[in-house]
Design a protein around this motif. Structure first.
Motif, PDB file in Angstrom:
ATOM      1  N   VAL A  68      25.387  15.656  60.027  1.00 47.00           N
ATOM      2  CA  VAL A  68      24.423  16.096  58.723  1.00 47.00           C
ATOM      3  C   VAL A  68      23.441  17.093  59.340  1.00 47.00           C
ATOM      4  O   VAL A  68      22.833  17.071  60.280  1.00 47.00           O
ATOM      5  CB  VAL A  68      23.638  14.742  58.524  1.00 47.00           C
ATOM      6  CG1 VAL A  68      22.738  15.145  57.104  1.00 47.00           C
ATOM      7  CG2 VAL A  68      24.635  13.385  58.149  1.00 47.00           C
ATOM      8  N   ARG A  69      23.276  17.999  58.314  1.00 45.17           N
ATOM      9  CA  ARG A  69      22.381  19.083  58.352  1.00 45.17           C
ATOM     10  C   ARG A  69      21.308  18.754  57.473  1.00 45.17           C
ATOM     11  O   ARG A  69      21.390  19.037  56.145  1.00 45.17           O
ATOM     12  CB  ARG A  69      23.136  20.361  58.065  1.00 45.17           C
ATOM     13  CG  ARG A  69      21.886  21.856  58.071  1.00 45.17           C
ATOM     14  CD  ARG A  69      21.321  22.221  59.242  1.00 45.17           C
ATOM     15  NE  ARG A  69      20.588  23.362  59.216  1.00 45.17           N
ATOM     16  CZ  ARG A  69      20.077  23.653  60.212  1.00 45.17           C
ATOM     17  NH1 ARG A  69      19.868  23.245  61.409  1.00 45.17           N
ATOM     18  NH2 ARG A  69      19.431  24.907  60.160  1.00 45.17           N
ATOM     19  N   LEU A  70      20.101  18.187  57.782  1.00 42.78           N
ATOM     20  CA  LEU A  70      19.054  17.832  56.860  1.00 42.78           C
ATOM     21  C   LEU A  70      18.015  18.929  56.585  1.00 42.78           C
ATOM     22  O   LEU A  70      17.301  19.198  57.272  1.00 42.78           O
ATOM     23  CB  LEU A  70      18.308  16.643  57.690  1.00 42.78           C
ATOM     24  CG  LEU A  70      18.091  15.535  56.650  1.00 42.78           C
ATOM     25  CD1 LEU A  70      19.146  14.682  55.954  1.00 42.78           C
ATOM     26  CD2 LEU A  70      17.268  14.349  57.518  1.00 42.78           C
ATOM     27  N   VAL A 115      24.067   4.261  54.717  1.00 42.97           N
ATOM     28  CA  VAL A 115      23.537   4.561  56.188  1.00 42.97           C
ATOM     29  C   VAL A 115      24.144   6.040  56.780  1.00 42.97           C
ATOM     30  O   VAL A 115      25.565   6.003  56.589  1.00 42.97           O
ATOM     31  CB  VAL A 115      23.916   3.525  57.279  1.00 42.97           C
ATOM     32  CG1 VAL A 115      23.756   4.071  58.729  1.00 42.97           C
ATOM     33  CG2 VAL A 115      23.033   2.345  57.111  1.00 42.97           C
ATOM     34  N   GLY A 116      23.480   6.814  57.263  1.00 45.19           N
ATOM     35  CA  GLY A 116      23.932   8.189  57.574  1.00 45.19           C
ATOM     36  C   GLY A 116      24.486   9.261  56.568  1.00 45.19           C
ATOM     37  O   GLY A 116      24.921  10.286  57.066  1.00 45.19           O
ATOM     38  N   ARG A 117      24.456   8.896  55.308  1.00 41.83           N
ATOM     39  CA  ARG A 117      24.609   9.841  54.329  1.00 41.83           C
ATOM     40  C   ARG A 117      23.423  10.740  53.873  1.00 41.83           C
ATOM     41  O   ARG A 117      22.353  10.153  53.833  1.00 41.83           O
ATOM     42  CB  ARG A 117      25.076   9.207  53.039  1.00 41.83           C
ATOM     43  CG  ARG A 117      26.243   8.149  53.531  1.00 41.83           C
ATOM     44  CD  ARG A 117      27.454   8.712  53.986  1.00 41.83           C
ATOM     45  NE  ARG A 117      28.455   7.639  54.210  1.00 41.83           N
ATOM     46  CZ  ARG A 117      29.506   7.679  54.955  1.00 41.83           C
ATOM     47  NH1 ARG A 117      29.636   8.824  55.681  1.00 41.83           N
ATOM     48  NH2 ARG A 117      30.615   6.751  54.921  1.00 41.83           N
ATOM     49  N   ARG A 118      23.662  12.088  53.716  1.00 42.87           N
ATOM     50  CA  ARG A 118      22.406  12.760  53.310  1.00 42.87           C
ATOM     51  C   ARG A 118      21.950  12.284  51.876  1.00 42.87           C
ATOM     52  O   ARG A 118      23.067  12.237  51.113  1.00 42.87           O
ATOM     53  CB  ARG A 118      22.904  14.213  53.508  1.00 42.87           C
ATOM     54  CG  ARG A 118      21.713  15.150  53.070  1.00 42.87           C
ATOM     55  CD  ARG A 118      22.231  16.616  53.319  1.00 42.87           C
ATOM     56  NE  ARG A 118      23.355  16.946  52.761  1.00 42.87           N
ATOM     57  CZ  ARG A 118      23.121  17.280  51.365  1.00 42.87           C
ATOM     58  NH1 ARG A 118      22.164  17.814  50.677  1.00 42.87           N
ATOM     59  NH2 ARG A 118      24.223  17.810  50.454  1.00 42.87           N
ATOM     60  N   ILE A 119      20.793  12.327  51.556  1.00 43.06           N
ATOM     61  CA  ILE A 119      20.250  12.079  50.444  1.00 43.06           C
ATOM     62  C   ILE A 119      19.449  13.296  49.914  1.00 43.06           C
ATOM     63  O   ILE A 119      18.296  13.520  50.335  1.00 43.06           O
ATOM     64  CB  ILE A 119      19.469  10.786  50.237  1.00 43.06           C
ATOM     65  CG1 ILE A 119      20.130   9.532  50.721  1.00 43.06           C
ATOM     66  CG2 ILE A 119      18.757  10.525  48.744  1.00 43.06           C
ATOM     67  CD1 ILE A 119      19.296   8.218  50.801  1.00 43.06           C
ATOM     68  N   ALA A 120      20.151  14.119  48.968  1.00 40.27           N
ATOM     69  CA  ALA A 120      19.460  15.276  48.333  1.00 40.27           C
ATOM     70  C   ALA A 120      18.489  14.932  47.729  1.00 40.27           C
ATOM     71  O   ALA A 120      18.363  13.780  47.119  1.00 40.27           O
ATOM     72  CB  ALA A 120      20.494  16.195  47.852  1.00 40.27           C
ATOM     73  N   SER A 121      17.171  15.914  47.532  1.00 39.42           N
ATOM     74  CA  SER A 121      15.890  15.711  46.966  1.00 39.42           C
ATOM     75  C   SER A 121      16.170  16.648  45.700  1.00 39.42           C
ATOM     76  O   SER A 121      15.164  16.831  45.190  1.00 39.42           O
ATOM     77  CB  SER A 121      14.833  15.891  47.731  1.00 39.42           C
ATOM     78  OG  SER A 121      14.874  17.311  48.241  1.00 39.42           O
ATOM     79  N   THR A 122      17.373  17.274  45.310  1.00 41.54           N
ATOM     80  CA  THR A 122      17.070  18.352  44.171  1.00 41.54           C
ATOM     81  C   THR A 122      17.800  17.904  43.066  1.00 41.54           C
ATOM     82  O   THR A 122      17.907  18.753  42.120  1.00 41.54           O
ATOM     83  CB  THR A 122      17.857  19.672  45.016  1.00 41.54           C
ATOM     84  OG1 THR A 122      19.376  19.192  45.244  1.00 41.54           O
ATOM     85  CG2 THR A 122      17.071  20.385  45.860  1.00 41.54           C
ATOM     86  N   SER A 123      18.351  16.731  43.004  1.00 45.00           N
ATOM     87  CA  SER A 123      19.061  16.341  41.796  1.00 45.00           C
ATOM     88  C   SER A 123      19.087  14.729  41.931  1.00 45.00           C
ATOM     89  O   SER A 123      18.870  14.102  42.566  1.00 45.00           O
ATOM     90  CB  SER A 123      20.596  16.671  41.754  1.00 45.00           C
ATOM     91  OG  SER A 123      21.190  16.033  42.844  1.00 45.00           O
ATOM     92  N   GLY A 124      19.234  14.147  40.559  1.00 45.55           N
ATOM     93  CA  GLY A 124      19.320  12.405  40.256  1.00 45.55           C
ATOM     94  C   GLY A 124      18.177  11.699  40.800  1.00 45.55           C
ATOM     95  O   GLY A 124      17.061  12.306  40.891  1.00 45.55           O
ATOM     96  N   TRP A 125      18.309  10.708  41.183  1.00 48.98           N
ATOM     97  CA  TRP A 125      17.260   9.853  41.612  1.00 48.98           C
ATOM     98  C   TRP A 125      16.846  10.146  42.954  1.00 48.98           C
ATOM     99  O   TRP A 125      15.727   9.726  43.613  1.00 48.98           O
ATOM    100  CB  TRP A 125      17.695   8.414  41.564  1.00 48.98           C
ATOM    101  CG  TRP A 125      17.933   7.934  40.262  1.00 48.98           C
ATOM    102  CD1 TRP A 125      19.199   7.611  39.577  1.00 48.98           C
ATOM    103  CD2 TRP A 125      16.844   7.420  39.135  1.00 48.98           C
ATOM    104  NE1 TRP A 125      18.729   7.235  38.276  1.00 48.98           N
ATOM    105  CE2 TRP A 125      17.646   7.133  38.000  1.00 48.98           C
ATOM    106  CE3 TRP A 125      15.633   7.578  39.231  1.00 48.98           C
ATOM    107  CZ2 TRP A 125      16.650   6.814  36.902  1.00 48.98           C
ATOM    108  CZ3 TRP A 125      14.775   7.278  38.105  1.00 48.98           C
ATOM    109  CH2 TRP A 125      15.346   6.854  36.954  1.00 48.98           C
ATOM    110  N   GLY A 126      17.541  11.058  43.837  1.00 46.45           N
ATOM    111  CA  GLY A 126      17.094  11.560  45.025  1.00 46.45           C
ATOM    112  C   GLY A 126      15.777  12.454  44.957  1.00 46.45           C
ATOM    113  O   GLY A 126      14.862  12.352  45.793  1.00 46.45           O
ATOM    114  N   ARG A 127      15.879  13.145  43.841  1.00 52.78           N
ATOM    115  CA  ARG A 127      14.638  13.798  43.633  1.00 52.78           C
ATOM    116  C   ARG A 127      13.499  12.976  43.290  1.00 52.78           C
ATOM    117  O   ARG A 127      12.343  13.312  43.789  1.00 52.78           O
ATOM    118  CB  ARG A 127      14.801  14.825  42.157  1.00 52.78           C
ATOM    119  CG  ARG A 127      13.653  15.626  42.028  1.00 52.78           C
ATOM    120  CD  ARG A 127      14.196  16.335  40.604  1.00 52.78           C
ATOM    121  NE  ARG A 127      15.255  17.115  40.681  1.00 52.78           N
ATOM    122  CZ  ARG A 127      15.725  17.748  39.731  1.00 52.78           C
ATOM    123  NH1 ARG A 127      15.250  17.706  38.343  1.00 52.78           N
ATOM    124  NH2 ARG A 127      16.835  18.685  39.839  1.00 52.78           N
ATOM    125  N   ALA A 128      13.614  12.120  42.597  1.00 54.29           N
ATOM    126  CA  ALA A 128      12.479  11.072  42.441  1.00 54.29           C
ATOM    127  C   ALA A 128      11.787  10.347  43.629  1.00 54.29           C
ATOM    128  O   ALA A 128      10.704  10.364  44.013  1.00 54.29           O
ATOM    129  CB  ALA A 128      12.650  10.048  41.270  1.00 54.29           C
TER     130      ALA A 128
END
Length: 297
Positions: A68-70, A115-128
């Motif tokens: 993963v590239r975080l 687990v181990g999955r990237r959660i983006a912060s630019t869309s959907g509930w990941g942003r919140a």
């Protein structure tokens, strides 16, 4: 076993932490380094914990189930019983939330899928979630005017919404939850005009925990706050359009619908209906037949 590589003369690290009941809230920052954690040796007998990691600054590489590239703002969940590797080439700033698997399973029945999955912060509930966690520091926990369980419940609810957003089978609403979901919605609708209404009030009336309320709504991709505001807005607009309420001021209509602040009332109506309350009223008065049919629907 934890292996850390880097220049020992230049390496530095800073950490602050606070306990929030079932969740430990940690902030870490420091210089570039690489870490590999092998849980199948000395650490194997230690407590099984999970870690929600938020990258707040420079991008870094990690491997936990997959590479993963975080990027800055992105998140991932780490299982202490699995190999974990991270390589940070610049200075780092991390928000770190430690909890037990049992705590997360209250919100996401099979959280291993996250687990181990990237959660983006630019869309959907990941942003919140990203925005919320960036503010939820140890200092914020210590100074919070709210019970810490309220703060951590938000983490669980947002993770449940992220799981539902990804269409994970484990978080599809069960049939036995459908009845409770309807009861929650009905209770919110009946009491929405109460100015100080909160989730605890609804949970108390239904004889359930606040956590069960939030979890049930999250399984249907809903939140208490949005349901409450949507209901108040719908009630207010029906009153604005009704000829029976023409003698009431817009501020009074907002108050009767549950809005205590007239400016907030106006913003909510404008954002949901594309018009201010006064414009909605003007349109209803020009088309009385349409207004009556709308109010009776």
């Amino acid at each position: 076993m934890l292996l850390i590589a880097g220049d020992p003369l230049k390496f530095e690290s800073h950490m602050t932490a606070a306990s929030a009941g079932s969740v430990s809230v940690i902030r870490q920052s420091g210089s570039s380094h690489s870490v590999r954690r092998d849980p199948f040796h000395a650490d194997r007998a230690q407590e099984h914990t999970w870690h929600l990691i938020v990258n707040l600054s420079s991008a870094w590489n990690a491997h936990h189930r997959e590479a993963v590239r975080l990027l800055p703002g992105e998140m991932m969940i780490v299982d202490s019983r699995m190999d974990f590797m991270v390589e940070i080439t610049g200075r780092y700033d991390v928000a770190h939330y430690k909890f037990s698997p049992a705590w997360l399973r209250q919100w996401v029945p099979v959280p291993e899928a996250l687990v181990g999955r990237r959660i983006a912060s630019t869309s959907g509930w990941g942003r919140a979630l990203g925005a919320y966690l960036a503010e939820l520091s140890p200092e914020a926990i210590e100074a919070s005017p709210l019970p810490v369980s309220v703060l951590t419940d938000h983490i669980g609810a947002l993770l449940a919404l992220i799981a539902a957003e990804r269409d994970l089978p484990a978080v599809v609403a069960r049939r036995r939850d459908d009845s409770l979901h309807r009861r929650i919605r009905d209770c919110i609708a009946l009491r929405s005009a109460e100015p100080g209404l909160c989730a605890a009030d609804i949970a108390r009336e239904l004889n359930i925990s606040v956590r069960s309320l939030h979890r049930t709504l999250a399984a249907h991709s809903e939140t208490f706050g949005k349901l409450l505001i949507d209901r108040r807005a719908a009630v207010a607009v029906r009153m604005i359009r009704s000829s029976l309420c023409r003698r009431l001021s817009l501020a009074e209509i907002g108050r009767r619908a549950g809005f205590t602040d007239p400016s907030h009332f106006s913003r909510v109506i404008s954002s949901r209906y594309g018009m201010t309350p006064s414009r909605i009223r003007d349109g209803a008065q020009r088309s009385p037949g349409d207004a009556e049919s709308s109010s009776g629907s």
